[in-house]
Each structure stands twice: as structure tokens, then as C-alpha cells.
Design a protein around this motif. Sequence first.
Motif, PDB file in Angstrom:
ATOM      1  N   THR A 149       4.680   4.099  18.176  1.00 56.54           N
ATOM      2  CA  THR A 149       5.284   3.703  16.897  1.00 56.54           C
ATOM      3  C   THR A 149       4.422   4.270  15.777  1.00 56.54           C
ATOM      4  O   THR A 149       3.222   4.030  15.727  1.00 56.54           O
ATOM      5  N   MET A 150       5.047   5.050  14.879  1.00 58.50           N
ATOM      6  CA  MET A 150       4.331   5.712  13.794  1.00 58.50           C
ATOM      7  C   MET A 150       5.016   5.418  12.468  1.00 58.50           C
ATOM      8  O   MET A 150       6.238   5.523  12.355  1.00 58.50           O
ATOM      9  N   LEU A 151       4.220   5.052  11.453  1.00 60.02           N
ATOM     10  CA  LEU A 151       4.756   4.818  10.117  1.00 60.02           C
ATOM     11  C   LEU A 151       4.276   5.922   9.180  1.00 60.02           C
ATOM     12  O   LEU A 151       3.073   6.150   9.035  1.00 60.02           O
ATOM     13  N   ASN A 152       5.244   6.612   8.572  1.00 60.10           N
ATOM     14  CA  ASN A 152       4.965   7.669   7.609  1.00 60.10           C
ATOM     15  C   ASN A 152       5.284   7.130   6.217  1.00 60.10           C
ATOM     16  O   ASN A 152       6.397   6.681   5.957  1.00 60.10           O
ATOM     17  N   VAL A 153       4.270   7.146   5.335  1.00 57.38           N
ATOM     18  CA  VAL A 153       4.409   6.612   3.979  1.00 57.38           C
ATOM     19  C   VAL A 153       4.362   7.771   2.988  1.00 57.38           C
ATOM     20  O   VAL A 153       3.404   8.552   2.989  1.00 57.38           O
ATOM     21  N   GLN A 154       5.387   7.895   2.149  1.00 58.89           N
ATOM     22  CA  GLN A 154       5.458   8.985   1.175  1.00 58.89           C
ATOM     23  C   GLN A 154       5.514   8.420  -0.245  1.00 58.89           C
ATOM     24  O   GLN A 154       6.279   7.491  -0.512  1.00 58.89           O
ATOM     25  N   ASN A 155       4.688   8.983  -1.122  1.00 56.64           N
ATOM     26  CA  ASN A 155       4.736   8.611  -2.533  1.00 56.64           C
ATOM     27  C   ASN A 155       5.670   9.580  -3.242  1.00 56.64           C
ATOM     28  O   ASN A 155       5.340  10.743  -3.460  1.00 56.64           O
ATOM     29  N   LYS A 156       6.859   9.107  -3.605  1.00 56.04           N
ATOM     30  CA  LYS A 156       7.878   9.944  -4.226  1.00 56.04           C
ATOM     31  C   LYS A 156       7.828   9.896  -5.757  1.00 56.04           C
ATOM     32  O   LYS A 156       8.594  10.589  -6.427  1.00 56.04           O
ATOM     33  N   GLY A 157       6.947   9.046  -6.285  1.00 57.72           N
ATOM     34  CA  GLY A 157       6.901   8.857  -7.738  1.00 57.72           C
ATOM     35  C   GLY A 157       5.870   9.724  -8.424  1.00 57.72           C
ATOM     36  O   GLY A 157       5.238  10.588  -7.811  1.00 57.72           O
ATOM     37  N   ASP A 158       5.695   9.464  -9.726  1.00 60.33           N
ATOM     38  CA  ASP A 158       4.739  10.270 -10.508  1.00 60.33           C
ATOM     39  C   ASP A 158       3.428   9.548 -10.750  1.00 60.33           C
ATOM     40  O   ASP A 158       2.578  10.024 -11.504  1.00 60.33           O
ATOM     41  N   LYS A 159       3.236   8.376 -10.127  1.00 57.92           N
ATOM     42  CA  LYS A 159       1.960   7.666 -10.262  1.00 57.92           C
ATOM     43  C   LYS A 159       1.502   7.184  -8.890  1.00 57.92           C
ATOM     44  O   LYS A 159       2.307   6.967  -7.977  1.00 57.92           O
ATOM     45  N   SER A 160       0.204   7.043  -8.743  1.00 58.34           N
ATOM     46  CA  SER A 160      -0.364   6.636  -7.460  1.00 58.34           C
ATOM     47  C   SER A 160      -0.079   5.160  -7.206  1.00 58.34           C
ATOM     48  O   SER A 160       0.194   4.390  -8.128  1.00 58.34           O
ATOM     49  N   PHE A 161      -0.123   4.768  -5.921  1.00 53.47           N
ATOM     50  CA  PHE A 161      -0.054   3.348  -5.594  1.00 53.47           C
ATOM     51  C   PHE A 161      -0.994   3.044  -4.431  1.00 53.47           C
ATOM     52  O   PHE A 161      -1.414   3.939  -3.696  1.00 53.47           O
ATOM     53  N   GLU A 162      -1.339   1.770  -4.292  1.00 56.53           N
ATOM     54  CA  GLU A 162      -2.206   1.308  -3.208  1.00 56.53           C
ATOM     55  C   GLU A 162      -1.382   0.457  -2.245  1.00 56.53           C
ATOM     56  O   GLU A 162      -0.476  -0.266  -2.655  1.00 56.53           O
ATOM     57  N   PHE A 163      -1.718   0.547  -0.958  1.00 54.30           N
ATOM     58  CA  PHE A 163      -0.966  -0.215   0.028  1.00 54.30           C
ATOM     59  C   PHE A 163      -1.837  -0.545   1.234  1.00 54.30           C
ATOM     60  O   PHE A 163      -2.902   0.037   1.449  1.00 54.30           O
TER      61      PHE A 163
END
Length: 315
Positions: A165-179
Motif C-alpha cells: 500500500t503506497m500513498l502519493n501526496v501531490q501539492n497542486k497549489g501555489d503555497k506549501s503545506f505541512e502534513f
Amino acid sequence: MDRSHKPSALTPSTTGPQPSVHSEQGRVIASLPTGDSVEVLLYGATVTSWKHNGRENLWVSEAAKLDGSKPVRGGVPVVFPCFGPPPKDHATGGLPQHGFARNSTWEYLGKSSSESGKLASGGDDGVKLDFGLSSAQLSEEAKKAWPYDFALVYSVTLGKDGLQTMLNVQNKGDKSFEFQMLLHTYFRVDSITKVTINGLGSTTYIDKVLNATEHQQSNPSLQITGETDRVYKSIKQDTTSILQDGKPRLDVIRDNLEDTVVWNPWIEKAKGMGDFEPNDGYKNMVCVEVGAVNGWQKLESGDTFEGGMIVKSHL
């Protein structure tokens, strides 16, 4: 991204029996010619069953809600973008415990031949199921609480040797985020009193039962003898092994993740959870959960993060 367990592409087999995949009543079910199978609920993209050699490897509460009314108690819930109750002073502060991934309805993106060289040697030996969740699919409440433009792709690969099981996280916006992210896996065991967990020796852990104090795991083997809720961080070994009666039962191999949570509610906590049944179900389960939960992962605009696990059964 250079990873020691990065899946390698396979050439699909065109001969012999092929895996079968079908969807029904909000779930996707895949099976191999061997009889091994996996079931994934679209609500939460929660894996609710993984059978190998005719044996169920995951524990699901008899009172678990499978109708989308609340997150599933059992299986493999996906925790994102926060683990536990989020800190009020953090960007995730308005979200519920464990975030929104486990209580959002994901989209089934389709199947492909397995890409896991660790699990199979031919296209007829494995099948990969992809599920997607993006900001557009969130409830208005979740969007307001966490207003970032993101996309998640969760890949569940059933192979003749195990489950990936693999989770791919993509930031599609113009600002960074933390998770933070975690695969909250409930493993089924014959008897918790006969279980030992190896691969966590010499690791520092946060003990949530003892007021989130830090301790060092000195014993190479962990035995569950009461309520257990520990976050093992920056683990040096890739593999955490669950043994039953001293014999290998399951190997949990982290891929690009450094942390592992070990959890068992034991007697009183199990009784106090309305969706945990039977009350003594704690005797037949243990959670060994891979993730990135010690601090926060920062993802810049346009960047991608991927992490997950391979689980191998010895039965």
C-alpha cells in the motif's frame, strides 16, 4: 525519488489465469488465481480484507460501520493530513482526529498489472488498484478547515507474496503545506498474549499511555501485556516483524517512512469504544502502523511525497 524498496515495473503476462477485479456496493474486490484477495472500501479507501492462502490477515470490528457513516474500525484506514487530534495552533487545527482521508469517499482510478518487483514476477501474479482523492472531492467543512490544493493517489497492490500500500501526496497549489500520514493497520492475530514484535529495539518511542513521555526500547522484542500506544520514531531497520508463538507471522516493511505506531487498546479502552466489538477483540488484533508522524512533512508547491509499506505473510 531514490528508495530502497521502490517498485519496479513488470511486463504484463498474456498467458495463464489472470487476476480478477470487480466493484460492488461501494467497494473494489481483487483476487488472484491463487485465491488470494483484497477488498477496498471507497469510503476512506480503507482496505477491509486481505486474504493470503485462505487466511484473513486483517482485523475488522464486528461493529465497524461499512456504510460511509463513520471511519472504519479496523482494516487499514488512511490517516492524512494529521495524526491524532491536531494541534490547535497548526494549519490542521480545525480538522477532526486523524484528518479527512479516512472519512472521505475516494474515486476508483482503475487497475493495472502489478508494479511491485518485491511482490511478483509477472503480470498474472499481481494487480494494482489505484484510488484518488483531491481537494475538489472534500466536504465544504474540510475544505474550509484545510484550504490547500492537493491530490492523493493511493495504490493497493495484491501480489502472490504479499500486499503493498503506497500513498502519493501531490501539492497542486501555489503555497506549501505541512502534513502527517499513517497507514493505521489492524492485524489479526490468534492470541495477543503469544505475540512478539521485533525490529524496534534501540528505538526511541513516545508513550501516549504515559503522558507522551519519551523512552528507549531496550528489549529487541516487544510483548503486549496491557494498553499500548507508542510512536516509534526514526527507526533504523526497514522491517518490523510480528511473531506468533515465536514463529514469523507477518513482516511489515516500511517504504520511505521512518515511524511506526504500535497500538492495542486492551480491556478498558476496548470496552469504552462503541464500535469495538467484541469487547475482548483486543486479544485477536494488534496495530503496527507505518507513517510519517514525528513532526511534519513540508511539501512545496508542485512537489510530491510518496511512502507506504509492503506486508508479507508467513502463513
